[in-house]
Enzyme design. Sequence first.
Site, PDB file in Angstrom:
ATOM      1  N   GLY A   1      21.330 -17.786  37.790  1.00 21.03           N
ATOM      2  CA  GLY A   1      20.890 -18.625  36.674  1.00 21.03           C
ATOM      3  C   GLY A   1      21.467 -18.128  35.361  1.00 21.03           C
ATOM      4  O   GLY A   1      22.495 -17.446  35.336  1.00 21.03           O
ATOM      5  N   SER A   2      20.771 -18.450  34.287  1.00 26.27           N
ATOM      6  CA  SER A   2      21.305 -18.141  32.959  1.00 26.27           C
ATOM      7  C   SER A   2      21.095 -16.667  32.602  1.00 26.27           C
ATOM      8  O   SER A   2      20.211 -16.003  33.141  1.00 26.27           O
ATOM      9  CB  SER A   2      20.604 -19.018  31.924  1.00 26.27           C
ATOM     10  OG  SER A   2      19.217 -18.774  31.991  1.00 26.27           O
TER      11      SER A   2
ATOM     12  N   GLU B   1      23.242 -13.073  39.257  1.00 36.01           N
ATOM     13  CA  GLU B   1      24.450 -13.907  39.215  1.00 36.01           C
ATOM     14  C   GLU B   1      24.285 -14.837  38.022  1.00 36.01           C
ATOM     15  O   GLU B   1      23.584 -15.845  38.100  1.00 36.01           O
ATOM     16  CB  GLU B   1      24.594 -14.714  40.519  1.00 36.01           C
ATOM     17  CG  GLU B   1      24.765 -13.859  41.764  1.00 36.01           C
ATOM     18  CD  GLU B   1      26.170 -13.282  41.909  1.00 36.01           C
ATOM     19  OE1 GLU B   1      27.075 -13.701  41.166  1.00 36.01           O
ATOM     20  OE2 GLU B   1      26.354 -12.396  42.762  1.00 36.01           O
TER      21      GLU B   1
ATOM     22  N   ASN C   1      22.696 -26.063  39.950  1.00 33.86           N
ATOM     23  CA  ASN C   1      23.972 -26.803  39.928  1.00 33.86           C
ATOM     24  C   ASN C   1      24.656 -26.962  41.282  1.00 33.86           C
ATOM     25  O   ASN C   1      25.359 -27.940  41.500  1.00 33.86           O
ATOM     26  CB  ASN C   1      24.920 -26.196  38.882  1.00 33.86           C
ATOM     27  CG  ASN C   1      25.158 -24.733  39.074  1.00 33.86           C
ATOM     28  OD1 ASN C   1      24.275 -24.001  39.506  1.00 33.86           O
ATOM     29  ND2 ASN C   1      26.351 -24.289  38.776  1.00 33.86           N
TER      30      ASN C   1
ATOM     31  N   CYS D   1      29.332 -22.727  37.474  1.00 34.94           N
ATOM     32  CA  CYS D   1      29.299 -21.466  36.718  1.00 34.94           C
ATOM     33  C   CYS D   1      30.685 -20.858  36.552  1.00 34.94           C
ATOM     34  O   CYS D   1      30.945 -20.193  35.560  1.00 34.94           O
ATOM     35  CB  CYS D   1      28.363 -20.476  37.393  1.00 34.94           C
ATOM     36  SG  CYS D   1      28.806 -20.188  39.111  1.00 34.94           S
TER      37      CYS D   1
ATOM     38  N   GLU E   1      28.101 -21.114  26.844  1.00 30.73           N
ATOM     39  CA  GLU E   1      28.691 -21.729  28.036  1.00 30.73           C
ATOM     40  C   GLU E   1      28.479 -23.248  27.965  1.00 30.73           C
ATOM     41  O   GLU E   1      27.386 -23.714  27.651  1.00 30.73           O
ATOM     42  CB  GLU E   1      27.953 -21.161  29.251  1.00 30.73           C
ATOM     43  CG  GLU E   1      28.472 -21.628  30.566  1.00 30.73           C
ATOM     44  CD  GLU E   1      27.623 -21.050  31.719  1.00 30.73           C
ATOM     45  OE1 GLU E   1      26.648 -20.322  31.461  1.00 30.73           O
ATOM     46  OE2 GLU E   1      27.970 -21.353  32.868  1.00 30.73           O
TER      47      GLU E   1
HETATM   48  P1  NAD Z   1      18.039 -21.058  34.638  1.00 30.77           P
HETATM   49  O1  NAD Z   1      18.211 -19.632  34.274  1.00 30.77           O
HETATM   50  O2  NAD Z   1      17.424 -21.976  33.651  1.00 30.77           O
HETATM   51  O3  NAD Z   1      17.132 -21.196  35.978  1.00 30.77           O
HETATM   52  C1  NAD Z   1      17.403 -20.459  37.141  1.00 30.77           C
HETATM   53  C2  NAD Z   1      16.107 -20.236  37.908  1.00 30.77           C
HETATM   54  O4  NAD Z   1      15.201 -19.498  37.106  1.00 30.77           O
HETATM   55  C3  NAD Z   1      15.382 -21.499  38.328  1.00 30.77           C
HETATM   56  O5  NAD Z   1      14.966 -21.362  39.667  1.00 30.77           O
HETATM   57  C4  NAD Z   1      14.216 -21.595  37.374  1.00 30.77           C
HETATM   58  O6  NAD Z   1      13.076 -22.181  37.961  1.00 30.77           O
HETATM   59  C5  NAD Z   1      13.931 -20.138  37.040  1.00 30.77           C
HETATM   60  N1  NAD Z   1      13.435 -19.957  35.675  1.00 30.77           N
HETATM   61  C6  NAD Z   1      13.769 -20.682  34.572  1.00 30.77           C
HETATM   62  N2  NAD Z   1      13.126 -20.215  33.484  1.00 30.77           N
HETATM   63  C7  NAD Z   1      12.369 -19.174  33.907  1.00 30.77           C
HETATM   64  C8  NAD Z   1      11.473 -18.264  33.268  1.00 30.77           C
HETATM   65  N3  NAD Z   1      11.226 -18.343  31.955  1.00 30.77           N
HETATM   66  N4  NAD Z   1      10.868 -17.317  34.012  1.00 30.77           N
HETATM   67  C9  NAD Z   1      11.106 -17.215  35.335  1.00 30.77           C
HETATM   68  N5  NAD Z   1      11.939 -18.056  35.999  1.00 30.77           N
HETATM   69  C10 NAD Z   1      12.565 -19.015  35.312  1.00 30.77           C
HETATM   70  O7  NAD Z   1      19.484 -21.531  35.096  1.00 30.77           O
HETATM   71  P2  NAD Z   1      19.945 -22.969  35.568  1.00 30.77           P
HETATM   72  O8  NAD Z   1      19.845 -23.923  34.428  1.00 30.77           O
HETATM   73  O9  NAD Z   1      19.307 -23.330  36.849  1.00 30.77           O
HETATM   74  O10 NAD Z   1      21.491 -22.695  35.879  1.00 30.77           O
HETATM   75  C11 NAD Z   1      22.462 -22.667  34.878  1.00 30.77           C
HETATM   76  C12 NAD Z   1      22.931 -21.265  34.578  1.00 30.77           C
HETATM   77  O11 NAD Z   1      23.136 -20.540  35.757  1.00 30.77           O
HETATM   78  C13 NAD Z   1      24.271 -21.243  33.873  1.00 30.77           C
HETATM   79  O12 NAD Z   1      24.261 -20.240  32.892  1.00 30.77           O
HETATM   80  C14 NAD Z   1      25.253 -20.877  34.967  1.00 30.77           C
HETATM   81  O13 NAD Z   1      26.422 -20.266  34.533  1.00 30.77           O
HETATM   82  C15 NAD Z   1      24.430 -19.958  35.782  1.00 30.77           C
HETATM   83  N6  NAD Z   1      24.925 -19.941  37.146  1.00 30.77           N
HETATM   84  C16 NAD Z   1      25.479 -18.808  37.626  1.00 30.77           C
HETATM   85  C17 NAD Z   1      25.978 -18.786  38.912  1.00 30.77           C
HETATM   86  C18 NAD Z   1      26.589 -17.558  39.509  1.00 30.77           C
HETATM   87  O14 NAD Z   1      26.782 -17.535  40.714  1.00 30.77           O
HETATM   88  N7  NAD Z   1      26.911 -16.534  38.730  1.00 30.77           N
HETATM   89  C19 NAD Z   1      25.895 -19.926  39.696  1.00 30.77           C
HETATM   90  C20 NAD Z   1      25.320 -21.065  39.165  1.00 30.77           C
HETATM   91  C21 NAD Z   1      24.823 -21.072  37.887  1.00 30.77           C
END
Ligand code: NAD
Length: 456
Positions: free
Chosen positions: A187-188, A209, A114, A243, A333
């Site tokens: 990420g999530s 995070e 994002n 996020c 979320e």
């Molecule tokens: P995501 O968890 O889908 O992906 C994040 C990363 O993980 C990517 O690089 C992806 O390639 C990798 N990934 C995805 N599935 C995987 C798996 N099964 N095994 C290993 N790696 C995998 O998250 P997203 O869609 O990129 O981002 C959205 C989420 O991130 C939201 O929940 C948001 O709140 C959170 N977020 C948190 C922050 C923070 O600073 N706390 C910042 C931005 C986004």
Amino acid sequence: MGITDLLQQQQNFFDSNATKSVAFRIEQLKKLKGVLKSNEDLLYQAIYEDFGKSEFETYTTELAIIYHEISSYIKNTPKWSKRKNVATNLVNFPAKSYILPEPLGTTLVIGAWNYPYQLSLLPALTALAAGNTVILKPSELPKNTARVLAELINSNFPSHYFYVVEGGIEETTELLKHRFDKIFFTGSTTVGRIIYQAAANHLTPVILELGGKSPTFVLKDTNIQMTAKRIVWAKFLNAGQTCVAPDYILVDKSIEVAFLEALKVEIEKHYKASHSETPNYLKIINASNFERLMKLIDQYKLYYGGYSNKEERFISPTVLHNVSFEDEVMQDEIFGPILPVISFNDLDEAIQLVKNKPRPLSCYIYSKSNNSIKKILKEVSFGGGAVNDSLMQLTNSKLPFGGVGFSGMGAYHGKTGFDAFSHQKSILHKRFWLEPKTKYSPYTKMKLRMVKWLME
Ligand code: NAD
């Protein structure tokens, strides 16, 4: 090159002690800033192609923060990496005690989509400032930004120091089979669990995070117009794909009508019903997120907005009212431009409803009452937040940024980030000229009395 070889090269480079030199780190940080500055056009173009992010928003929400942190690390790394003397206890007299911050080694940074530059480069450059090597795996969803990051980093830095691996689940799974000295993941919560489990196999420490539903309290004594203005900006920036965006509003029933009207007025000042009329407003990242978000717009609860265009992945700023905690939009979320508004009669009940949900990444409170502000800050646990504003806490690198509970573990930004990528090596440094007999056998009652006196 395979991951095994890449990591071995980074381990060898780390073992050569090259990254322990503060001068080397500063030189690399300056180089990174130079590379980004001289390629800004490429960065702007890639992110615009991915989800229509304007040059203004890319600069203010991504590059400016990166540049600021680089400058701060260039300035502070000499101080933060220095030995810190601490007092020595009586038992150890005569001696010195000190802490030596040292880099951890090889690190893995996994980014989210994002804020694709900020969320990848900020942890990566923090790890470099602290003297580590970095393998960076940006999110694969914004494919142009991932590409440009790989091109810029891999052509300007040696792979044994800083390298970008492109890819999605398969590549990340492969990376996670290897042992790193620290993993930083954004990420999530769902994927966070996978990362944590993989890291546990190697006893690798992690910073996670993650996300969550960040509540925003709007109390009856607030400045309604300013509250609406700040919330609308924070919620619809990046089309709600932030996020720490206010996920939902809890508004005092007595000002609900006026507040909803103020939200509408504020949205109308900045946004229109179609993408062509609001070119600076972002697209939804992909078709599946577009579909997911559209299902959350309950027509019976629609207060304002709800315009969409599937081809352009456009969803206009949307406000829902009369929402309850049981509604679908309140289950996960939102991560998009939909703002549910829930009214409450009793602040204690509203606080309890928030406490019934997992601890969020952020929380915002709009009020002029110090007592109410203190009450919420004391009773609700969350990562970080703001009073009478939203999102802007992130611009102060003296405030650690991170979640709690399901919204994450560990924090970064500024010195907190530097320390998170360092080990604090503790040293007791003795002299040879004095060695009391007290700790050696034979143990006597006299010695025990002496030890008790010294220790207690
Ligand atoms: P995501 O968890 O889908 O992906 C994040 C990363 O993980 C990517 O690089 C992806 O390639 C990798 N990934 C995805 N599935 C995987 C798996 N099964 N095994 C290993 N790696 C995998 O998250 P997203 O869609 O990129 O981002 C959205 C989420 O991130 C939201 O929940 C948001 O709140 C959170 N977020 C948190 C922050 C923070 O600073 N706390 C910042 C931005 C986004």
